[in-house]
Design a protein around this motif. Structure first.
Motif, PDB file in Angstrom:
ATOM      1  N   SER A  73      -4.619 -19.803  16.206  1.00 15.95           N
ATOM      2  CA  SER A  73      -4.550 -18.753  15.181  1.00 15.95           C
ATOM      3  C   SER A  73      -3.154 -18.706  14.562  1.00 15.95           C
ATOM      4  CB  SER A  73      -4.898 -17.377  15.775  1.00 15.95           C
ATOM      5  OG  SER A  73      -3.827 -16.896  16.557  1.00 15.95           O
ATOM      6  N   SER A  93     -14.866  -4.322  18.929  1.00 18.73           N
ATOM      7  CA  SER A  93     -14.627  -5.286  20.002  1.00 18.73           C
ATOM      8  C   SER A  93     -13.144  -5.674  20.054  1.00 18.73           C
ATOM      9  CB  SER A  93     -15.499  -6.532  19.824  1.00 18.73           C
ATOM     10  OG  SER A  93     -15.121  -7.206  18.653  1.00 18.73           O
ATOM     11  N   ARG A 117     -19.169  -4.839  16.823  1.00 15.84           N
ATOM     12  CA  ARG A 117     -18.349  -5.870  16.208  1.00 15.84           C
ATOM     13  C   ARG A 117     -17.038  -5.281  15.698  1.00 15.84           C
ATOM     14  NH1 ARG A 117     -22.436  -8.357  13.711  1.00 15.84           N
ATOM     15  NH2 ARG A 117     -22.242  -6.966  11.954  1.00 15.84           N
ATOM     16  N   ASP A 168      -5.725 -10.672  18.897  1.00 14.59           N
ATOM     17  CA  ASP A 168      -4.837 -10.334  17.785  1.00 14.59           C
ATOM     18  C   ASP A 168      -4.428  -8.865  17.786  1.00 14.59           C
ATOM     19  OD1 ASP A 168      -4.779 -12.906  16.825  1.00 14.59           O
ATOM     20  OD2 ASP A 168      -6.490 -12.613  15.486  1.00 14.59           O
ATOM     21  N   THR A 169      -5.168  -8.022  18.531  1.00  9.88           N
ATOM     22  CA  THR A 169      -4.838  -6.599  18.563  1.00  9.88           C
ATOM     23  C   THR A 169      -3.858  -6.245  19.682  1.00  9.88           C
ATOM     24  OG1 THR A 169      -6.734  -6.127  19.979  1.00  9.88           O
ATOM     25  CG2 THR A 169      -7.088  -5.985  17.584  1.00  9.88           C
ATOM     26  N   SER A 213      -9.756  -7.831  20.560  1.00  5.49           N
ATOM     27  CA  SER A 213      -9.366  -9.170  20.135  1.00  5.49           C
ATOM     28  C   SER A 213      -7.941  -9.430  20.613  1.00  5.49           C
ATOM     29  CB  SER A 213      -9.442  -9.261  18.614  1.00  5.49           C
ATOM     30  OG  SER A 213      -8.775 -10.410  18.160  1.00  5.49           O
TER      31      SER A 213
END
Length: 196
Positions: free
Chosen positions: A44, A14, A11, A18-19, A16
């Motif tokens: 978002s 992982s 988790r 957003d990264t 995303s």
């Protein structure tokens, strides 16, 4: 020492969206349809910020211009002076008009009467003057007895106004050609048939 569980490790590591770096996201957003970009805005806060960037909407507007999609009049402003919100509104309005215009069953938005209606008249040519923000429209109308009327209409007002009118009689008119180069001082050429 705290225990590291496999689930917490996965988790934490992982990937995303957003990264992903902003410049890469920006490049991805440029490849998406505008409707998808507007839908992503709802997902978002970071996407909301990206989808409101002026440079993104300037890109979309330039793309529409390159595709020869008519852009609504900019209310007297230059595209460079428009805010991100204004660019977004003009882009979305141009797309909505294009979708309606190319629809097999377009919905009527507004009906405009150009000048007085004449019996047995036929408008066979209507073209926007290029590079002038779709402000002026040239129409060519044929009337009975070999009479042709070439008119230029100002569309920036609620009811179009004829700002120039030229009438040809006795089969003298042949055709009108609109210049596609907006930087040229010559706007259009009218070809007449020579008198015999």
């Amino acid at each position: 020492m705290s225990k590291l569980t496999i689930g917490s490790h996965i988790r934490h590591r992982s990937p995303s969206l957003d990264t992903i770096p902003l410049d890469i996201l920006f490049d991805i957003f440029q490849l998406l349809p505008i409707q998808s970009v507007l839908a992503l805005r709802q997902t978002s806060k970071s996407f909301d910020v990206i989808t409101r960037m002026r440079s993104l909407w300037a890109f979309f507007l330039r793309t529409l211009v390159q595709q020869n999609i008519p852009i609504p009049y900019f209310d007297g402003k230059s595209p460079e002076s428009l805010s991100a919100l204004e660019l977004e509104r003009f882009t979305c309005r141009a797309l909505a008009l294009r979708i309606n215009w190319t629809n097999p069953n377009p919905s009527l938005r507004r009906e405009i009467q150009f000048g007085e209606a004449r019996k047995r008249s036929e408008v066979f040519c209507m073209e926007f003057l290029p590079g002038r923000d779709n402000r002026w429209l040239v129409s060519v109308t044929s009337l009975p007895y070999a009479k042709y009327i070439i008119q230029c209409w100002d569309l920036t007002v609620l009811q179009p106004v004829c700002i120039a009118k030229l009438t040809y009689t006795d089969n003298a008119y042949n055709r009108v050609v609109i210049n596609n180069d907006p930087s040229s001082p010559a706007i259009m050429a009218i070809q007449s048939k020579p008198e015999v």
